[in-house]
Design a protein around this motif. Structure first.
Motif, PDB file in Angstrom:
ATOM      1  N   GLY A 167       9.777  -2.333  -3.556  1.00 35.75           N
ATOM      2  CA  GLY A 167       8.554  -2.664  -4.271  1.00 35.75           C
ATOM      3  C   GLY A 167       8.365  -4.156  -4.391  1.00 35.75           C
ATOM      4  O   GLY A 167       9.070  -4.936  -3.724  1.00 35.75           O
ATOM      5  N   VAL A 178       4.930  -2.942  -8.671  1.00 37.12           N
ATOM      6  CA  VAL A 178       4.552  -1.802  -7.823  1.00 37.12           C
ATOM      7  C   VAL A 178       5.818  -1.321  -7.123  1.00 37.12           C
ATOM      8  O   VAL A 178       6.545  -2.124  -6.540  1.00 37.12           O
ATOM      9  CB  VAL A 178       3.493  -2.205  -6.778  1.00 37.12           C
ATOM     10  N   SER A 180       8.269   2.194  -5.279  1.00 27.98           N
ATOM     11  CA  SER A 180       8.412   3.574  -4.830  1.00 27.98           C
ATOM     12  C   SER A 180       9.901   3.892  -4.692  1.00 27.98           C
ATOM     13  O   SER A 180      10.684   3.024  -4.292  1.00 27.98           O
ATOM     14  CB  SER A 180       7.732   3.798  -3.475  1.00 27.98           C
ATOM     15  N   VAL A 185       3.759   5.898  -4.653  1.00 29.17           N
ATOM     16  CA  VAL A 185       3.717   4.483  -5.060  1.00 29.17           C
ATOM     17  C   VAL A 185       3.063   4.398  -6.437  1.00 29.17           C
ATOM     18  O   VAL A 185       2.006   5.012  -6.666  1.00 29.17           O
ATOM     19  CB  VAL A 185       2.911   3.646  -4.040  1.00 29.17           C
ATOM     20  N   HIS A 186       3.687   3.648  -7.335  1.00 29.32           N
ATOM     21  CA  HIS A 186       3.206   3.598  -8.724  1.00 29.32           C
ATOM     22  C   HIS A 186       3.198   2.151  -9.207  1.00 29.32           C
ATOM     23  O   HIS A 186       4.060   1.352  -8.802  1.00 29.32           O
ATOM     24  CB  HIS A 186       4.121   4.452  -9.610  1.00 29.32           C
ATOM     25  N   ALA A 187       2.243   1.830 -10.067  1.00 28.10           N
ATOM     26  CA  ALA A 187       2.096   0.440 -10.523  1.00 28.10           C
ATOM     27  C   ALA A 187       2.157   0.370 -12.046  1.00 28.10           C
ATOM     28  O   ALA A 187       1.646   1.264 -12.737  1.00 28.10           O
ATOM     29  CB  ALA A 187       0.764  -0.129 -10.032  1.00 28.10           C
ATOM     30  N   HIS A 253      -1.172  -6.593  -1.691  1.00 23.95           N
ATOM     31  CA  HIS A 253      -1.664  -5.837  -2.859  1.00 23.95           C
ATOM     32  C   HIS A 253      -3.156  -5.568  -2.736  1.00 23.95           C
ATOM     33  O   HIS A 253      -3.632  -4.463  -2.993  1.00 23.95           O
ATOM     34  CB  HIS A 253      -1.353  -6.626  -4.136  1.00 23.95           C
TER      35      HIS A 253
END
Ligand code: P6P
Length: 338
Positions: A167, A178, A180, A185-187, A253
């Protein structure tokens, strides 16, 4: 809505990792603890960046050059040390490999137990620090395989598919993390008043096609003809917009959210391009594939490249599936003609 907002604020990064990993078993606790340490590093670096201009000896250069032959900025050194300090206490990480260090840094007290290696670029795009523009940290977590007797970390010279997690942290108007761990994928956004990264977006997917192309066109005459053909195509066709900040994390991004493609082709000066595989392109490729995008050297998936050395470089074409495929088609076309 208050309840939803509270639930979100209570979804801290470590909770989120545990929730995702309940099916992972053993790794769950480790990865959650590792991500917590990444978050701590991000908070410390963000805090320093916010005040960089106000603190003596924070901006500018140290006068040294690093293994990349680049002049080292004070912020590079500080951020490099932040990750080392954060992971020393973690007990989990045995080695740290960084853009700023020629050889991996070993934490002997962690070695028998700690089976993880952190690969990272502590401050990517540090030339932006002195002009108050976005910079980022990029990280990748791999499992150590076998005993690293030579101290050369040869077990790290394996394809990006071996990554367990990857990330970046984007230090922009707000600080975003951000990541994974192979399950999307997570922010998270850093809430300075809480001192916590709280959930911002889950299961982020990149559009299959997007308008952004991000490349340093100042290198146009140093590229192979195929890349020039691609740029000529983009110049002639509607619907494209150029965006290039000179800092990889911010450019990536933007593409993750808006769709498009980032390119760093080989040049006559650097035939393999400028970006490093193990702690820049491979972590970003891991993320991009998890978000439904792609990352290629132009002819091979980044995730399949086996590096010959720790600081190996490769060209990079990364972003939306269709945009990456279009760039590759120009490369393929030229290859057929040559
Ligand atoms: P150029 C910053 O130095 C960096 O490593 C990346 O963050 C960025 O994408 C790239 O190099 C910029 O390189 O040659 O366009 O200045």
């Amino acid at each position: 809505d208050h309840e939803r907002a509270l639930d979100r604020d209570c979804t801290t990064l470590s909770r989120h990792v545990l929730e995702q990993l309940n099916s992972f078993g053993g790794d769950a606790q480790d990865l959650s603890a590792l991500m917590n340490r990444i978050a701590l590093a991000g908070k410390l670096i963000s805090r320093r960046l916010c005040r960089a201009g106000l603190m003596a000896d924070t901006l500018g250069f140290t006068g040294e050059t690093n293994v990349q032959g680049e002049s080292v900025k004070r912020m590079d050194l500080y951020a490099n040390q932040v990750f080392i300090s954060a992971f020393k206490q973690s007990g989990l990480v045995c080695r740290l490999a960084s853009e700023e260090m020629e050889h991996p840094y070993y934490i002997p007290e962690n070695c028998p137990i700690g089976r993880y290696t952190l690969l990272y670029d502590p401050i990517d795009g540090s030339s932006n620090v002195d002009i108050n523009l976005n910079v980022g940290s990029i990280f990748s977590i791999r499992q150590q395989e076998g005993i690293d007797e030579t101290g050369e970390a040869l077990d790290l010279l394996q394809p990006g598919r071996k990554q367990l997690a990857a990330g970046y942290i984007l230090y922009g108007p707000s600080t975003l993390l951000v990541y994974s761990i192979g399950k999307g994928v997570h922010a998270f956004i850093l809430d300075p008043s809480l001192g916590e990264f709280v959930l911002f977006a889950e299961d982020i997917t990149i559009p299959t096609h997007g308008p952004v192309y991000s490349v340093n066109e100042g290198n146009f005459w140093q590229w192979e003809e195929s890349y020039r053909d691609y740029i000529r195509y983009v110049h002639r066709h509607e619907g494209y917009t150029g965006r290039y900040s000179g800092a990889l994390v911010g450019d990536i991004h933007r593409i993750l959210f808006q769709g498009g493609v980032f390119l760093y082709p080989g040049t006559t000066k650097d035939p393999l391009g400028k970006l490093r595989l193990l702690y820049e392109s491979a972590p970003l490729a891991f993320l991009m594939e998890q978000a439904g995008g792609r990352a290629s050297t132009g002819t091979q998936d980044i995730m399949d490249v086996v590096p010959e050395k720790l600081h190996a470089r490769t060209p990079l074409v990364i972003g939306s599936k269709d945009n990456v495929a279009l760039v590759e088609s120009f490369i393929g076309e030229r290859a057929r003609q040559d």
